[in-house]
Motif scaffolding. Structure first.
Motif, PDB file in Angstrom:
ATOM      1  N   GLY A 153       3.120 -28.989 -15.967  1.00 41.16           N
ATOM      2  CA  GLY A 153       4.419 -28.546 -16.452  1.00 41.16           C
ATOM      3  C   GLY A 153       5.277 -27.900 -15.364  1.00 41.16           C
ATOM      4  N   PRO A 154       6.310 -27.169 -15.789  1.00 46.15           N
ATOM      5  CA  PRO A 154       6.816 -27.043 -17.155  1.00 46.15           C
ATOM      6  C   PRO A 154       7.376 -28.364 -17.674  1.00 46.15           C
ATOM      7  CG  PRO A 154       8.315 -26.020 -15.584  1.00 46.15           C
ATOM      8  CD  PRO A 154       7.110 -26.417 -14.807  1.00 46.15           C
ATOM      9  N   HIS A 155       7.594 -28.424 -19.004  1.00 45.96           N
ATOM     10  CA  HIS A 155       8.033 -29.662 -19.641  1.00 45.96           C
ATOM     11  C   HIS A 155       9.363 -29.474 -20.371  1.00 45.96           C
ATOM     12  CE1 HIS A 155       3.743 -30.596 -19.051  1.00 45.96           C
ATOM     13  NE2 HIS A 155       4.121 -31.860 -19.078  1.00 45.96           N
ATOM     14  N   THR A 156      10.013 -30.590 -20.584  1.00 48.15           N
ATOM     15  CA  THR A 156      11.256 -30.589 -21.345  1.00 48.15           C
ATOM     16  C   THR A 156      11.285 -31.781 -22.287  1.00 48.15           C
ATOM     17  OG1 THR A 156      13.680 -30.438 -21.181  1.00 48.15           O
ATOM     18  CG2 THR A 156      12.586 -31.990 -19.696  1.00 48.15           C
ATOM     19  N   MET A 157      12.244 -31.773 -23.176  1.00 50.58           N
ATOM     20  CA  MET A 157      12.492 -32.906 -24.067  1.00 50.58           C
ATOM     21  C   MET A 157      13.807 -33.547 -23.641  1.00 50.58           C
ATOM     22  SD  MET A 157      13.442 -32.845 -28.142  1.00 50.58           S
ATOM     23  CE  MET A 157      12.196 -31.622 -28.519  1.00 50.58           C
ATOM     24  N   MET A 158      13.753 -34.819 -23.245  1.00 49.83           N
ATOM     25  CA  MET A 158      14.966 -35.531 -22.839  1.00 49.83           C
ATOM     26  C   MET A 158      15.449 -36.397 -23.999  1.00 49.83           C
ATOM     27  SD  MET A 158      15.624 -38.053 -19.577  1.00 49.83           S
ATOM     28  CE  MET A 158      16.003 -36.708 -18.462  1.00 49.83           C
ATOM     29  N   ILE A 159      16.731 -36.265 -24.344  1.00 48.14           N
ATOM     30  CA  ILE A 159      17.292 -36.919 -25.523  1.00 48.14           C
ATOM     31  C   ILE A 159      18.409 -37.866 -25.093  1.00 48.14           C
ATOM     32  CG2 ILE A 159      18.381 -36.544 -27.774  1.00 48.14           C
ATOM     33  CD1 ILE A 159      17.201 -33.695 -27.700  1.00 48.14           C
ATOM     34  N   ARG A 178      13.331 -39.548 -33.277  1.00 48.11           N
ATOM     35  CA  ARG A 178      12.220 -40.445 -32.960  1.00 48.11           C
ATOM     36  C   ARG A 178      11.739 -40.209 -31.523  1.00 48.11           C
ATOM     37  NH1 ARG A 178      15.090 -45.962 -33.561  1.00 48.11           N
ATOM     38  NH2 ARG A 178      16.651 -44.682 -32.457  1.00 48.11           N
ATOM     39  N   PHE A 179      10.490 -39.813 -31.409  1.00 41.79           N
ATOM     40  CA  PHE A 179       9.894 -39.554 -30.092  1.00 41.79           C
ATOM     41  C   PHE A 179       9.195 -40.806 -29.580  1.00 41.79           C
ATOM     42  CE2 PHE A 179      10.220 -35.295 -31.859  1.00 41.79           C
ATOM     43  CZ  PHE A 179      10.602 -34.531 -30.768  1.00 41.79           C
ATOM     44  N   ALA A 180       9.496 -41.191 -28.340  1.00 42.59           N
ATOM     45  CA  ALA A 180       8.777 -42.285 -27.678  1.00 42.59           C
ATOM     46  C   ALA A 180       7.516 -41.715 -27.033  1.00 42.59           C
ATOM     47  CB  ALA A 180       9.654 -42.936 -26.616  1.00 42.59           C
ATOM     48  N   ASP A 181       6.363 -42.319 -27.336  1.00 49.38           N
ATOM     49  CA  ASP A 181       5.094 -41.800 -26.818  1.00 49.38           C
ATOM     50  C   ASP A 181       4.155 -42.930 -26.450  1.00 49.38           C
ATOM     51  OD1 ASP A 181       4.762 -38.874 -26.673  1.00 49.38           O
ATOM     52  OD2 ASP A 181       5.444 -38.937 -28.756  1.00 49.38           O
ATOM     53  N   ARG A 182       3.108 -42.560 -25.707  1.00 44.16           N
ATOM     54  CA  ARG A 182       2.094 -43.534 -25.292  1.00 44.16           C
ATOM     55  C   ARG A 182       1.077 -43.751 -26.396  1.00 44.16           C
ATOM     56  NH1 ARG A 182       1.086 -42.174 -18.856  1.00 44.16           N
ATOM     57  NH2 ARG A 182       3.246 -41.735 -18.368  1.00 44.16           N
ATOM     58  N   ILE A 191       2.673 -32.514 -26.434  1.00 43.01           N
ATOM     59  CA  ILE A 191       3.826 -31.659 -26.115  1.00 43.01           C
ATOM     60  C   ILE A 191       5.004 -31.980 -27.015  1.00 43.01           C
ATOM     61  CG2 ILE A 191       5.563 -31.258 -24.314  1.00 43.01           C
ATOM     62  CD1 ILE A 191       3.193 -31.292 -22.324  1.00 43.01           C
ATOM     63  N   ASN A 192       5.256 -33.261 -27.269  1.00 45.05           N
ATOM     64  CA  ASN A 192       6.315 -33.622 -28.217  1.00 45.05           C
ATOM     65  C   ASN A 192       6.039 -33.044 -29.591  1.00 45.05           C
ATOM     66  OD1 ASN A 192       8.205 -35.075 -26.694  1.00 45.05           O
ATOM     67  ND2 ASN A 192       7.008 -36.959 -26.819  1.00 45.05           N
ATOM     68  N   ARG A 193       4.805 -33.135 -30.046  1.00 51.21           N
ATOM     69  CA  ARG A 193       4.437 -32.590 -31.347  1.00 51.21           C
ATOM     70  C   ARG A 193       4.580 -31.064 -31.358  1.00 51.21           C
ATOM     71  NH1 ARG A 193       2.758 -35.649 -35.942  1.00 51.21           N
ATOM     72  NH2 ARG A 193       0.905 -34.348 -36.184  1.00 51.21           N
ATOM     73  N   LEU A 194       4.285 -30.437 -30.227  1.00 53.67           N
ATOM     74  CA  LEU A 194       4.426 -28.988 -30.131  1.00 53.67           C
ATOM     75  C   LEU A 194       5.900 -28.582 -30.222  1.00 53.67           C
ATOM     76  CD1 LEU A 194       2.336 -26.724 -29.767  1.00 53.67           C
ATOM     77  CD2 LEU A 194       2.818 -26.775 -27.321  1.00 53.67           C
ATOM     78  N   ALA A 228       9.141 -36.684 -23.786  1.00 52.53           N
ATOM     79  CA  ALA A 228       8.742 -35.497 -23.038  1.00 52.53           C
ATOM     80  C   ALA A 228       8.595 -35.842 -21.562  1.00 52.53           C
ATOM     81  CB  ALA A 228       7.427 -34.944 -23.579  1.00 52.53           C
ATOM     82  N   SER A 229       8.931 -34.886 -20.704  1.00 55.03           N
ATOM     83  CA  SER A 229       8.836 -35.111 -19.265  1.00 55.03           C
ATOM     84  C   SER A 229       8.634 -33.766 -18.584  1.00 55.03           C
ATOM     85  CB  SER A 229      10.111 -35.773 -18.746  1.00 55.03           C
ATOM     86  OG  SER A 229      10.090 -35.896 -17.335  1.00 55.03           O
ATOM     87  N   THR A 230       8.004 -33.802 -17.407  1.00 53.00           N
ATOM     88  CA  THR A 230       7.952 -32.569 -16.619  1.00 53.00           C
ATOM     89  C   THR A 230       9.326 -32.326 -16.008  1.00 53.00           C
ATOM     90  OG1 THR A 230       7.335 -33.653 -14.539  1.00 53.00           O
ATOM     91  CG2 THR A 230       5.540 -33.004 -16.043  1.00 53.00           C
ATOM     92  N   LEU A 231       9.636 -31.073 -15.755  1.00 50.92           N
ATOM     93  CA  LEU A 231      10.896 -30.741 -15.116  1.00 50.92           C
ATOM     94  C   LEU A 231      10.949 -31.309 -13.704  1.00 50.92           C
ATOM     95  CD1 LEU A 231      10.930 -28.804 -17.549  1.00 50.92           C
ATOM     96  CD2 LEU A 231      11.978 -27.090 -16.056  1.00 50.92           C
ATOM     97  N   HIS A 232       9.811 -31.338 -13.026  1.00 50.25           N
ATOM     98  CA  HIS A 232       9.772 -31.895 -11.678  1.00 50.25           C
ATOM     99  C   HIS A 232      10.103 -33.385 -11.696  1.00 50.25           C
ATOM    100  CE1 HIS A 232       8.276 -28.268  -9.784  1.00 50.25           C
ATOM    101  NE2 HIS A 232       7.379 -28.155 -10.732  1.00 50.25           N
TER     102      HIS A 232
END
Length: 376
Positions: A153-159, A178-182, A191-194, A228-232
């Motif tokens: 992390g840290p993580h963010t949600m990109m929309i 709607r979250f795109a996930d693997r 993390i998306n669920r969190l 979800a994505s890391t900030l980096h």
């Protein structure tokens, strides 16, 4: 008689003289034999081949090529051979699936314990084992941890831009995001669920089966709304998307408490998820989440490999974590500062993890597929 004493020893003296000479001769022989043996042992050792001479190490990586995790593994593995006597070749083998469980199950149950097969996994390795997720056929005790280059992390949600969700208030008001996930159980899925759990999103949905590149395309094609994505990762490769109108309204701090301020190139002044942990259960879940993830992109070995191999691997990875050349390349390639943790420290963190049954069950439901659990 006096002349005889001067010219040579008497009979009794001759006996003592002979014994002394004999003792000196035996001692000399023993010393000579010991010297020869020591030389022989040294020459045998000098002739021994290092365990990894002429060998290839395969690292089974629990993800597909592409993405930050892939870059972490390949950068680390590039620097390992120079610290292993015998300078073995190291090749990655990608085994994505089941949120990382496919690779871990393989390492624990199928791979030979010959020191030639290692593993690499996200923090889902810890989560699935501790929560005893469906499909897990391994225990953390099946592995010896070699360390990780980063705590995660840290993580963010990109929309996607069409939704114009640039604040948490708009995010909470939106219905059916709607979250795109693997896959279920993947670190980013959790993390998306969190995010959805703590923010109490309105009827969130989960669109599964994408790899990293496909998730971004899914947002472009309107097949999904968020990822979800890391900030980096955003700072390294997704800033053009921000310029196109993609939004990142919320940040999940990493296990060491670092947020947007730790990534200067990431858009600042974003809300932190812990601000919305407004119930004791939400707060406990976030604490458990941080404790459950001592690292990202951990490297490990099956337990029971030959002792010389394990010794070589432990010292090699320890030296990589403190290698200035590795640190420089890691920061340049991955655009995140190296923040390593060694294998022994990972095991200490896991041993101290709180095991409250209610918290574990709630987190397990968050990590699974189905309705999110109650927040109170």
């Amino acid at each position: 008689m006096a002349k005889e004493a001067i010219e040579g020893p008497s009979g009794w003296n001759r006996l003592l003289y002979a014994i002394t000479i004999t003792q000196m001769s035996v001692a000399s022989r023993l010393l000579t034999i010991c010297f020869i043996v020591v030389l022989g042992l040294k020459s045998v050792r000098a002739g021994e081949q290092p365990f990894y001479a002429g060998k290839t190490i395969t690292v089974v990586i629990a993800t597909a090529p592409g993405g930050t995790g892939h870059l972490r593994y390949t950068t680390v593995l590039k620097h390992v051979p120079k610290y292993v006597r015998g300078n073995p070749a190291i090749v990655p083998q990608y085994m994505p699936g089941a949120g990382g469980m496919a690779a871990a199950n393989h390492l624990a149950n199928t791979a030979k314990r010959d020191g030639l097969t290692l593993g690499g996994s996200s923090s889902a390795l810890y989560t699935a084992a501790i929560l005893q997720s469906s499909g897990v056929r391994y225990k953390l005790d099946d592995f010896v941890f070699l360390g990780a280059p980063y705590s995660g992390g840290p993580h963010t949600m990109m929309i996607r831009p069409g939704l114009q969700i640039d604040t948490v208030e708009k995010l909470r008001a939106h219905k059916g995001l709607r979250f795109a996930d693997r896959s279920v159980g993947h670190a980013l899925y959790i993390i998306n669920r969190l995010f959805a759990y703590v923010l109490e999103l309105n009827e969130p949905q989960w669109v599964l089966g994408f790899n990293q590149q496909e998730m971004e395309l899914a947002l472009e094609r309107l097949e999904a709304d968020a990822l979800a994505s890391t900030l980096h990762s955003v700072a390294r490769e997704k800033l053009p998307l921000i310029e196109k109108g993609y939004t990142v309204p919320i940040v999940l701090r990493n296990p060491k408490g670092r947020g947007a301020e730790s990534v200067p190139d990431f858009p600042q002044k974003r809300a932190n998820l812990d601000q919305y942990a407004d119930t004791p259960l939400k707060q406990a879940i976030l604490r458990f989440h941080s404790a459950l993830r001592p690292s990202a992109s951990v490297l490990f070995s099956p337990k029971g490999i030959p002792a010389p191999a394990l010794q070589e691997l432990k010292q090699a990875f320890s030296r990589v974590w403190t290698d200035p050349q590795f640190a420089e390349e890691y920061a340049r390639v991955i655009a995140e500062p190296i923040d390593p943790i060694n294998g022994d420290d990972i095991e200490k963190v896991l041993a101290q993890l709180p095991r409250d049954p209610k918290i574990m069950q709630t987190y397990k439901e968050i990590s699974a597929l189905g309705p999110l659990p109650p927040v109170r």
